[in-house]
Design an enzyme around this catalytic site. Sequence first.
Site, PDB file in Angstrom:
ATOM      1  N   GLN A   1      36.234  -3.235  73.222  1.00 53.97           N
ATOM      2  CA  GLN A   1      36.149  -1.981  72.468  1.00 53.97           C
ATOM      3  C   GLN A   1      35.914  -2.225  70.980  1.00 53.97           C
ATOM      4  O   GLN A   1      36.236  -1.372  70.151  1.00 53.97           O
ATOM      5  CB  GLN A   1      37.417  -1.140  72.667  1.00 53.97           C
ATOM      6  CG  GLN A   1      37.620  -0.660  74.093  1.00 53.97           C
ATOM      7  CD  GLN A   1      38.744   0.343  74.211  1.00 53.97           C
ATOM      8  OE1 GLN A   1      38.641   1.504  73.829  1.00 53.97           O
ATOM      9  NE2 GLN A   1      39.868  -0.105  74.754  1.00 53.97           N
TER      10      GLN A   1
ATOM     11  N   LYS B   1      48.593   0.581  75.772  1.00 50.48           N
ATOM     12  CA  LYS B   1      48.702  -0.273  74.596  1.00 50.48           C
ATOM     13  C   LYS B   1      49.719   0.257  73.596  1.00 50.48           C
ATOM     14  O   LYS B   1      50.570  -0.494  73.109  1.00 50.48           O
ATOM     15  CB  LYS B   1      47.333  -0.379  73.917  1.00 50.48           C
ATOM     16  CG  LYS B   1      47.344  -1.146  72.615  1.00 50.48           C
ATOM     17  CD  LYS B   1      46.163  -0.782  71.745  1.00 50.48           C
ATOM     18  CE  LYS B   1      46.308   0.632  71.197  1.00 50.48           C
ATOM     19  NZ  LYS B   1      45.302   0.981  70.184  1.00 50.48           N
ATOM     20  N   THR B   2      49.652   1.546  73.291  1.00 50.90           N
ATOM     21  CA  THR B   2      50.554   2.115  72.289  1.00 50.90           C
ATOM     22  C   THR B   2      52.003   2.021  72.750  1.00 50.90           C
ATOM     23  O   THR B   2      52.908   1.729  71.957  1.00 50.90           O
ATOM     24  CB  THR B   2      50.182   3.582  72.000  1.00 50.90           C
ATOM     25  OG1 THR B   2      48.816   3.634  71.578  1.00 50.90           O
ATOM     26  CG2 THR B   2      51.061   4.155  70.919  1.00 50.90           C
TER      27      THR B   2
ATOM     28  N   GLU C   1      44.840  -2.855  67.050  1.00 49.27           N
ATOM     29  CA  GLU C   1      43.370  -2.817  66.985  1.00 49.27           C
ATOM     30  C   GLU C   1      42.800  -4.055  66.286  1.00 49.27           C
ATOM     31  O   GLU C   1      41.931  -3.966  65.425  1.00 49.27           O
ATOM     32  CB  GLU C   1      42.911  -1.540  66.244  1.00 49.27           C
ATOM     33  CG  GLU C   1      43.425  -0.246  66.840  1.00 49.27           C
ATOM     34  CD  GLU C   1      42.753   0.129  68.160  1.00 49.27           C
ATOM     35  OE1 GLU C   1      41.978  -0.686  68.694  1.00 49.27           O
ATOM     36  OE2 GLU C   1      43.017   1.233  68.654  1.00 49.27           O
TER      37      GLU C   1
END
Length: 761
Positions: A271, A52-53, A241
């Site tokens: 999450q 993701k990052t 996020e």
Amino acid sequence: MSTHEQKISEQARARLPVNEAHYLHGLNPQQREAVDALDGPVLVLAGAGTGKTRVLTTRLAHILGTGRANPWEILCVTFTNKAAREMRTRVGTLIGSAIERLPWLGTFHSISAQILRRHAELVGLTSSFTILDTDDQLRLLKQVIRAENIDEKRWTARHLAVLIDGWKNRGLGPDKVTQSDAYSFANGKGADLYKIYQDRLKVLNACDFGDLLLHTLTIFLGHDDVLAEYHRRFRYLLVDEYQDTNVAQYLWLRLLARGSANLCVVGDDDQSIYGWRGAEIDNILRFEKDFPGAKTIRLERNYRSTEHILGAASGLITANEGRLGKTLWTEEAGGEKVQVRGVWDGEAEARAACEEIENWHSKTGAYAQCTVLVRASWQMRAFEDRFIQLGLPYRVVGGPRFFERAEIRDAHAYLRAVRSDSDDLAFERIINTPKRGFGAASLQKLQTAARNAGLSLMQTARTLVATDEITGKARTGLRTLLADIERWRTMAQSLPHGELCEIVLDESGYSAMWRADKGPQAQGRLDNLKELVQAMGAFDTLEAYLEHVSLVSELDVERGDDDQISLMTLHAAKGLEFPLVILPGWEEGVFPSQRALDEGGTRALEEERRLAYVGLTRARQLAIIYFAANRQIYGRWQSVLPSRFIDELPPEHVEAQADTGYYPREESQSVGFDDTPSTYTSPGWQRYSANRARTGAKTIDGTAKRIATKPQSDNGLEKGMRVFHQKFGYGRIDVHDGDKLTVSFDKAGTKKVMAGFVEKA
């Protein structure tokens, strides 16, 4: 945007690359699709360990590298300062430090603080407003509660702070708090106290964390010209996020996104584990509805964990109904199955876990590869005791942080008093620290006089030292402190702020106070103050340093390089990964948490399951789950049942074992398994199975499969009826809403519980 900036922007957009940029190499097809989808709204569902990052930073670099926007035309929102720093560094590495500067990259709160300082007068503040920390907020709320003659032992400032924070997270000002919400505090006075608190903040030229977003929302909603300015400014919006956003953050983002369709949010609905902090999972679930035409891209290839770990985690999370759906996979086949082990009690659990860690260390030579993830902090005691007994190096992640220490707060209060004449909370903190003979009675006189005059404490103090209302040591000490502050204020105009801090600590007598203290912590406090002075040197101004301290995210986790076992809660582990993950306490009432189930019902259960999913996906090579037959919870021994989450793990990815070597012979027979994996044979398991038969559960293929029995929706309960709850005791029903009750318990206070968990008293 200035004319010069517009010219640079047009030139940059004209320079499109001829060949593919190097930073695009190595992306898998889904990652590449997420980076290339630069037009229109995009939802990137990024599972655990799927890069993701890398996608987020590469997308940001791609926008800049292709000349679609300049650094100042991009709004990039993260949830922690650590994530913002990492992203800034990575983008600089990808496309060069020349455009590393990204002025609008930061947390929701830090970006809101920038906007609010530009337009503070629109909400009754000045640009030099102070951002209160939790400690100062609580002290101010105590003053408000006392002034309204409310019993502060029954209705605490901390309780009111939680309520106000919750209202602000939902974007509610004092005038929008409903009557039912207001009754959550002091028999209906909650909204009035909230308003008094907000008015007091304006007098102090201060705001708390929640105000940063709430005030910015107020400005955007009430001033179309200001909102239009930011619509013109931001060509691209990126949010990390997204599953953790609350209502206020969601409204803030939607208002800004009206100016550009180029909104990209990255998150993982599986999450979302911060509902207790106000996070709304519905924000990510309804993204496609909120932004018609949105493109959804799923990142499902995992680069972290083994096939069995991913299979177990994916099978577990499918039991949740509130999810968009995805399945993690990896090209790395095989690996060890997830281990599920039954033990006698918490002490045996710690012994077994420590032996696993020692075995791991003997093979790899690294304790830092191991972590123990608990559901609640009280579970840590047994592990800490065992670590100490064995001499194993460990650290508790998420303990008291540097800036939360009392000596650091005191030093900051001195600096804030030097910076601002109207910072009453800072002045009140230092007025008798160290002791100056200025006791509670003198402070009360000063506070009363300040309220009557409509002035700050410091301004009022200058008048009172010339009268007889405060006499003796109190007047002498106050006069000396005021003179010192004036002298330090003059010094601040020419001295570096680090040097100023050192002078203030010495001349105030604060450092001498700790040097005179012969207690075991005194030297450590002096060392912390020295570290504080050094840390300040990294900031250009005192104002920049104080704002940085106020904006340090509570989610940031500082990690050292020492070879130590990490012990932390599951919430603190999000975003981390370890080769070996120990997951203790998988029992009903512990995990899932009984309190969460009592107060949140099905919604809370799904969040607990997401927390279990997060725990499993922290593991790279091996995950070991423990459940105990007996558990000492808050000082009481209880026989406990294995967690329903164990039932939900797919048998093909799980291996159940007996840990008989850790118990006396008679105990080992009560917690073991037979030779067939996943088949429980002990007397304890037989009692467990019999209990399941009584409560409507069944066993299939040797693995316990739960049939959830929902509480009855009514049970003949009515508003005003006296009821009994096994945990909270006796109380009276205030609100009856289907199977949900709000009950005022005699000893536990007001709680929201399910009707099936109470009975008529």
